[in-house]
Scaffold this active site. Sequence first.
Site, PDB file in Angstrom:
ATOM      1  N   GLU A 291      49.240  49.604  59.004  1.00 21.56           N
ATOM      2  CA  GLU A 291      49.746  49.098  57.769  1.00 21.56           C
ATOM      3  C   GLU A 291      48.633  49.259  56.409  1.00 21.56           C
ATOM      4  O   GLU A 291      48.085  47.885  55.970  1.00 21.56           O
ATOM      5  CB  GLU A 291      49.987  47.553  57.743  1.00 21.56           C
ATOM      6  CG  GLU A 291      51.221  47.556  58.741  1.00 21.56           C
ATOM      7  CD  GLU A 291      51.639  46.203  59.106  1.00 21.56           C
ATOM      8  OE1 GLU A 291      52.986  45.780  59.425  1.00 21.56           O
ATOM      9  OE2 GLU A 291      51.002  45.272  58.989  1.00 21.56           O
ATOM     10  N   CYS A 362      42.663  30.396  28.761  1.00 18.59           N
ATOM     11  CA  CYS A 362      41.874  29.176  28.433  1.00 18.59           C
ATOM     12  C   CYS A 362      41.518  28.416  29.596  1.00 18.59           C
ATOM     13  O   CYS A 362      42.153  27.436  30.114  1.00 18.59           O
ATOM     14  CB  CYS A 362      42.845  28.191  27.592  1.00 18.59           C
ATOM     15  SG  CYS A 362      42.363  26.601  26.922  1.00 18.59           S
ATOM     16  N   TYR A 391      46.312  44.599  44.708  1.00 15.12           N
ATOM     17  CA  TYR A 391      46.362  42.881  44.525  1.00 15.12           C
ATOM     18  C   TYR A 391      45.790  42.680  42.895  1.00 15.12           C
ATOM     19  O   TYR A 391      45.111  41.810  42.775  1.00 15.12           O
ATOM     20  CB  TYR A 391      45.035  42.698  45.379  1.00 15.12           C
ATOM     21  CG  TYR A 391      45.422  42.605  46.765  1.00 15.12           C
ATOM     22  CD1 TYR A 391      46.662  42.140  47.389  1.00 15.12           C
ATOM     23  CD2 TYR A 391      44.694  43.644  47.539  1.00 15.12           C
ATOM     24  CE1 TYR A 391      46.822  42.446  48.699  1.00 15.12           C
ATOM     25  CE2 TYR A 391      45.253  43.674  48.709  1.00 15.12           C
ATOM     26  CZ  TYR A 391      46.397  43.342  49.350  1.00 15.12           C
ATOM     27  OH  TYR A 391      46.827  43.737  50.477  1.00 15.12           O
TER      28      TYR A 391
END
Length: 432
Positions: A291, A362, A391
């Site tokens: 995988e 912020c 990711y």
Amino acid sequence: MFVSNNLAVNEKGHLTFGGLDTVDLAVQYGTPLYLIDEDMVRDHCRQYKQSIEEYYDGKGLVCYASKALSCKEIYRIMKSEGCGVDTVSIGEIYTSLSAGFPARDMVFHGNNKTEEALSFALEHGVGRIVVDNLTELKKLNRLAGEAGKKPTILLRVKPGVDAHTHSFIRTGQIDSKFGFAIETGEALEAAVEAAKMEHINLVGAHCHIGSQIFDIDPFKLAAEVMLGYMKDVHEKTGVVLTELNLGGGFGIKYTEEDAPVPYADYMKQISDVVKQKAAEYGLPVPFILIEPGRSIVGPAGITVYTVGTRKEIPNIRNYVSVDGGMCDNPRYALYQSKYDAVLANKADQPKDDVVTIAGECCESGDLLGENVPLQHAESGDILAVLATGAYNYSMSSNYNRNMKPAIVAVSQGESRVIVKRETLDDLIRNDI
């Protein structure tokens, strides 16, 4: 010079990606912008498939770990390359189905699968379900019986291997939210229970020892432990487990400090262990699933930004702020992940500055890197962060009501949008 061989510098002194000028792409599509090299993605798939052919006589399946980057076009690419996919949510299953990906070539993971998700997987015929715990095993058996189905399952087993990686992304050791531990006896107990169940077809075991691993030895040890587990299951239940899913976790080159091992080296040495132990235990060589996710798409992606401001704090640090940040790449905030960066419009110039790359959110922790070598940055420069294919988009958010960037694929000298840039209307689409 660069962490990936699809990067170069052209006659303008600009960074090129897959042969295309990244400054031109930034102008054409806007920033921040994810870029993905489709040709490199396909090449990585083919390398893994070739290793299955060479070291397991073709008796295996490469299942792209789609949590690394999930969008419809990626599933289309995987289908055309003859790969399976690893999914971890009803959303990933739905996205892959909507792209025409065959359910039979999907693997469904997760440590807390809902009844909705399991029923969805059963309804659509997902090929393999990796069962994580006894509660899920019983739930799946009940749901399968109610639906008149008999799903193929593998048990997720913790082999107890320390992969020497970041503690947040180690998943093979006993103290993990994932899977059944061998040391406690629960992994064998799960096999005994599954073998008795009327609506379950137990065919194999799965393990995953972590991510961004450069050492082959932990993979070899995990394979050895897993074959031992398969022997114990056979002796205890009479069931011969015919499939072994060895997960992913292969490391990639984020910076010059990283030294990944060629994929074929992983595969050859692990196959040697699998075959040796299978022969020793009198078991057939199992059908192998792997995988890889990060190693397929990570090096094939970069993110480009526009520099907004430069802030120099004498004797402290120099900040270079860009029009993105933790909302499109949270990995530095989460893991202090290191990246290489370059000013795309000054790529031929020396990196004679050291800066902290700040985002526009912020949050004081909204950084993409600290102590990063970079060319002298000024407002309007185009900054590229390398090896961001994995990711980044998949972990992106709308924090501060920022809009997610577009993804543009490049291939054979052409570019095209595969995920549209979000709009202001997208931000309020679900508000009532």
